[in-house]
Design an enzyme around this catalytic site. Structure first.
Site, PDB file in Angstrom:
ATOM      1  N   LYS A   1       0.945  -1.203   0.101  1.00 47.50           N
ATOM      2  CA  LYS A   1      -0.011  -0.031   0.310  1.00 47.50           C
ATOM      3  C   LYS A   1       0.945   1.254   0.003  1.00 47.50           C
ATOM      4  CE  LYS A   1      -3.021   3.032   1.781  1.00 47.50           C
ATOM      5  NZ  LYS A   1      -2.363   4.287   2.151  1.00 47.50           N
TER       6      LYS A   1
ATOM      7  N   GLY B   1       4.693   3.264  11.109  1.00 50.20           N
ATOM      8  CA  GLY B   1       4.048   4.586  11.055  1.00 50.20           C
ATOM      9  C   GLY B   1       3.657   4.946  12.382  1.00 50.20           C
TER      10      GLY B   1
ATOM     11  N   GLY C   1      -2.347   4.704  13.486  1.00 47.06           N
ATOM     12  CA  GLY C   1      -2.497   4.036  12.440  1.00 47.06           C
ATOM     13  C   GLY C   1      -2.099   2.402  12.624  1.00 47.06           C
ATOM     14  N   GLY C   2      -0.762   2.186  13.496  1.00 51.94           N
ATOM     15  CA  GLY C   2      -0.545   0.820  13.843  1.00 51.94           C
ATOM     16  C   GLY C   2      -1.636   0.212  14.660  1.00 51.94           C
TER      17      GLY C   2
ATOM     18  N   GLU D   1       5.559  -1.316  13.392  1.00 44.22           N
ATOM     19  CA  GLU D   1       6.592  -0.590  14.299  1.00 44.22           C
ATOM     20  C   GLU D   1       6.097   0.834  14.320  1.00 44.22           C
ATOM     21  OE1 GLU D   1       9.388   2.062  14.238  1.00 44.22           O
ATOM     22  OE2 GLU D   1      10.463   0.942  12.812  1.00 44.22           O
TER      23      GLU D   1
ATOM     24  N   CYS E   1      12.250   7.266  13.923  1.00 45.69           N
ATOM     25  CA  CYS E   1      11.454   6.558  15.121  1.00 45.69           C
ATOM     26  C   CYS E   1      12.583   6.402  16.217  1.00 45.69           C
ATOM     27  CB  CYS E   1      10.936   5.286  14.827  1.00 45.69           C
ATOM     28  SG  CYS E   1      12.024   4.142  13.623  1.00 45.69           S
TER      29      CYS E   1
ATOM     30  N   GLU F   1       5.125  10.450  21.775  1.00 47.32           N
ATOM     31  CA  GLU F   1       6.097  11.001  20.508  1.00 47.32           C
ATOM     32  C   GLU F   1       5.812  12.369  20.270  1.00 47.32           C
ATOM     33  OE1 GLU F   1       8.221   8.674  16.782  1.00 47.32           O
ATOM     34  OE2 GLU F   1       5.732   8.792  16.873  1.00 47.32           O
TER      35      GLU F   1
END
Ligand code: NAP
Length: 527
Positions: free
Chosen positions: A186, A242, A246-247, A266, A303, A394
């Site tokens: 994607k 991401g 989203g995760g 992740e 990250c 974050e």
């Protein structure tokens, strides 16, 4: 003349552009839209990609390590053959400098070739044989043979911050293909042209090694495309890099399917750094320069960015904070990846600055007309930090929160409250590192990688790397998304009991025809 960038979805080697909606990429440095209109995948396109992948898997899973190695090396060669067109496009879509993108291309091709070497050698399947013991008392033992096999079609959600190394032919795709799993990528909406170029390279490599075209598809679109992909009954696993939002959304979706599937996500991490007192007194300016450089590298869009720095209050700590401020003032603002990310950065910094007991100690002036991230350092004390878990969130960008702890006991209490992280770092003299064994032991159980006297940015691609960590850094603390062990996310064990020799895969046959390392009756042997 450069080839035009394909704008259709690439499904099993064929362009699909029947959808009516299109997407455009934007150059974050100029804020101008790039000319191409990329067609969004329809639901039928998504379904076709997974159906082709599933059909292709029936053959792909039986390919030899040599065949998959040839594919992976072919992809690396085709990516390199794209030359400057790929570099220029990735720079235009990410705002990252050409040197960084060139390095990322090297990393991407290096990863592909490392997986090629792994599967060509073959021992990664972890073949384990416990031979039959027909005379065992009180009951005989059957012949048991176990190895790892490909799970099936994998969806890869690519990362905004690594347009090559964590994207179309990045770590997730190379690991899945190495394992024998077809991939449906994607594309990230920020770098659609880069994706199309790399997808074309993968397609050419697939053709050259004569494997089924369905082992790779690339689809474009928004959340609806991603949702349909994750919900498709023939999908076996998901790789994602991401945001936390989203995760976790994908994790919930995958768990709610009639047949749940694993999502290897992740996600965010704030990568705490503990600077111990003697080191701080001995080399405060040196440590400050090293940390400020790491926080602001690549506009802080890593990250592994060190988003929390802990010190113990003292005169030396006050001097160190001044040195960090000065080191921040020497860092340049640079373009961030896209409008959403720059907006989120500004909002998150604003929110942090308004938090009770937190002060924005240094913030570079916002002077540039582009989407730049201004280096920012905030400061608070240990008590405030302990009372407000939101300060662990974050802030994706060139930002760090420096926390002055009252004493070593408070520093330890903070370490015990930290959320799961990709990394933690301890900076100290040799003597104080040894004395900080309790802090280090605590951090060991909070992170996937514990560093000493360094910075967490710069993730080496090698077998000993672990790039993952306890939730929320990653969906599962067991797996890495960097290094060849990343293959383990897309395989599962199968155990054969008393199987006829002719039905066993070569890896498990008597006589070890592939000559791989195997655990036979408890001992590692190659014969
Ligand atoms: P993202 O927003 O999580 O998006 C990543 C991919 O997942 C995109 O293709 C996105 O598609 C898709 N996606 C996200 N939420 C979805 C949902 N609910 N359903 C279906 N698909 C979904 O990450 P990003 O665009 O790379 O960056 C945004 C933020 O992520 C950053 O500000 C940062 O906080 C964080 N980030 C973290 C890392 C890391 O390594 N930990 C790396 C990059 C970014 P759409 O775009 O179409 O929604």
């Amino acid at each position: 003349m450069l080839d035009a960038i394909p704008t259709a979805n690439l499904i099993a080697g064929q362009p699909h552009a029947s959808g009516s909606r299109t997407l455009r990429a934007t150059n974050p440095a100029t804020r101008e839209q790039l000319p191409e209109h990329f067609t969004e995948a329809t639901s039928a396109d998504v379904d076709a990609a997974v159906e082709h992948a599933h059909k292709a898997w029936l053959r792909f899973r039986k390919t030899s390590g040599q065949q998959r190695a040839a594919l992976l090396r072919g992809i690396a060669d085709e990516i390199e053959a794209l030359g400057e067109q790929l570099i220029d496009r990735a720079v235009a879509e990410s705002g990252l400098p050409a040197g960084r993108i060139t390095g990322e291309r090297g990393r991407t091709c290096g990863q592909l070739r490392a997986f090629a070497d792994l599967v060509e050698e073959g021992s990664w399947v972890d073949a384990t044989i416990d031979k039959a013991l027909p005379d065992r008392q009180p009951a005989p033992r059957a012949d048991l043979r176990k190895m790892l096999i490909a799970m099936g079609p994998v969806a890869v959600f690519t990362a905004s911050n690594f347009p090559l190394a964590f994207s179309t032919a990045g770590g997730d795709t190379s690991a899945a293909l190495a394992a024998g799993c077809p991939v449906i990528v994607k594309a990230h909406p920020s770098h659609l042209g880069t994706n199309a170029l790399v997808a074309g390279a993968i397609q050419r490599a697939v053709e050259k090694v004569n494997l089924p075209a369905g082992i790779f598809s690339s689809i474009q679109g928004g959340n609806t495309v991603g949702v349909r992909l994750v919900q498709h009954p023939k999908l076996a696993a998901v790789g994602f890099t991401g945001s936390y939002a989203g995760g976790t959304a994908l994790m919930k979706m995958a768990a709610a399917r009639p047949v749940p599937i694993p999502v290897y996500a992740e996600m965010g991490s704030v990568n705490p750094v503990f600077v111990l007192s003697r080191k701080l007194a001995a080399d405060g300016p040196g440590v400050a320069a090293m940390l400020a450089g790491s926080v602001c590298l690549g506009a802080g869009q890593f990250c592994t960015n060190p988003g929390l720095i802990f010190v113990e209050r003292s005169d030396a700590a006050t001097a160190f904070i001044g040195a960090v401020r000065e080191a921040f003032a020497e860092q340049a603002s640079s373009t961030m990846l896209n409008e959403d990310i720059v907006e989120a950065y500004r909002q998150n910094v604003g929110r942090a600055g308004k938090s009770k007991g937190v002060e924005l100690d240094y913030q570079a002036a916002a002077s540039q007309p582009k989407w730049s991230g201004e280096p920012t350092m905030a400061i608070t004390d240990g008590k405030t930090f302990l009372a407000n878990p939101k300060l662990q969130d974050e802030v994706f960008g060139p930002y760090t929160l420096l926390v002055e702890c009252a004493d070593a006991a408070q520093m330890q209490a903070i370490a015990e409250q930290l959320h799961g992280q990709l990394t933690a770092t301890v900076i100290g003299t040799d003597v104080e590192l040894v004395a900080a064994s309790l802090l280090c032991e605590t951090l060991t159980h909070r992170v996937g990688r514990l560093l000493f006297n360094g910075v967490p940015t710069g993730v080496e691609v090698c077998p000993a790397m672990h790039h993952g960590g306890p939730f929320p850094a990653a969906s599962s603390p067991m797996y890495t998304s960097v290094g060849v062990d990343a293959i383990q996310r897309f395989v599962r064990p199968i155990c054969y009991q008393n199987a006829p020799e002719s039905l066993l895969p070569s890896e498990l046959r008597t006589g070890n025809p592939l000559g791989i390392w195997r655990r036979v009756n408890g001992g590692m042997v190659r014969g």
